[in-house]
Design an enzyme around this catalytic site. Structure first.
Site, PDB file in Angstrom:
ATOM      1  CE  LYS A  10       7.711  -0.904   5.095  1.00 41.77           C
ATOM      2  NZ  LYS A  10       6.505  -1.762   5.244  1.00 41.77           N
ATOM      3  CE1 TYR A  50       2.758   2.328   5.850  1.00 36.74           C
ATOM      4  CE2 TYR A  50       4.155   2.115   7.771  1.00 36.74           C
ATOM      5  CZ  TYR A  50       3.899   1.858   6.435  1.00 36.74           C
ATOM      6  OH  TYR A  50       4.799   1.125   5.696  1.00 36.74           O
ATOM      7  CG  ASN A 113       6.829  -5.334   4.358  1.00 38.48           C
ATOM      8  OD1 ASN A 113       7.336  -4.331   4.843  1.00 38.48           O
ATOM      9  ND2 ASN A 113       5.597  -5.357   3.898  1.00 38.48           N
ATOM     10  CG  HIS A 116       6.525   2.676   2.097  1.00 38.23           C
ATOM     11  ND1 HIS A 116       5.187   2.390   2.214  1.00 38.23           N
ATOM     12  CD2 HIS A 116       6.608   3.889   1.495  1.00 38.23           C
ATOM     13  CE1 HIS A 116       4.498   3.410   1.704  1.00 38.23           C
ATOM     14  NE2 HIS A 116       5.335   4.325   1.276  1.00 38.23           N
ATOM     15  CD  GLU A 127       3.530   7.140   0.864  1.00 38.00           C
ATOM     16  OE1 GLU A 127       2.692   6.413   1.437  1.00 38.00           O
ATOM     17  OE2 GLU A 127       4.398   6.698   0.078  1.00 38.00           O
TER      18      GLU A 127
END
Ligand code: ATP
Ligand code: MG
Length: 139
Positions: A10, A50, A113, A116, A127
């Site tokens: 990310k 998302y 975080n 993913h 995805e």
């Protein structure tokens, strides 16, 4: 069974120069990187990616974050790749993540975080198709 999953480093992971360290862990865990690129998502693309979280309170914020800078997106292949990579990442909240996981070691925030990973076979297929054409994935 051999599977494929979609992994993302990310924007926080890229900005904090964690690409090499994250990839090292994937390679050491026998997750083969069969497709790889760097992209910067638009806000609209982040919202599409998302979409399952559309009704969650963090949807606006996480899609702002995911479109804030470049990401590394990759297809990982290996035995039980989906579960294996989820285990390597650790829990969404780094404070709850197991020792030795990517999020425990590197994440700073429940939102920022670092990584993913797809959470099921159906999600992985969606995805991977979101970011890569079959031509871009090595056999
Ligand atoms: P990812 O889908 O990114 O692999 P995940 O499956 O562990 O992570 P999800 O519940 O799918 O977690 O949430 C997607 C992302 O939204 C999280 O990784 C995080 O960046 C953000 N997020 C999740 N829960 C929260 C929260 N309570 N507050 C802020 N951001 C959150
Ligand atoms: Mg998820």
């Amino acid at each position: 069974m051999k599977e494929r999953t979609l992994g993302i480093i990310k924007p926080d992971g890229v900005a904090r120069k964690l690409i090499g360290r994250v990839m090292e862990r994937l390679e050491e865990a026998e997750l083969r990187i069969v497709a790889l690129k760097m992209i910067k998502l638009s806000k609209e693309q982040a919202k599409g990616f998302y979409k399952v979280h559309e009704r969650k309170p963090f949807y606006e914020s996480v899609t702002d974050f995911m479109s804030s800078g470049p990401c590394v997106v990759m297809v990982l292949e290996g035995k039980d790749a989906i579960e294996k990579y989820r285990t390597l990442m650790g829990a969404t909240d780094h404070r709850k993540a197991a020792e030795g996981t990517i999020r425990r070691d590197f994440a700073t925030d429940i939102e920022k975080n670092v990584v993913h990973g797809s959470d099921s076979k159906v999600t992985a297929e969606y995805e991977i198709g979101f970011f890569f054409s079959t031509l871009e994935i090595a056999g």
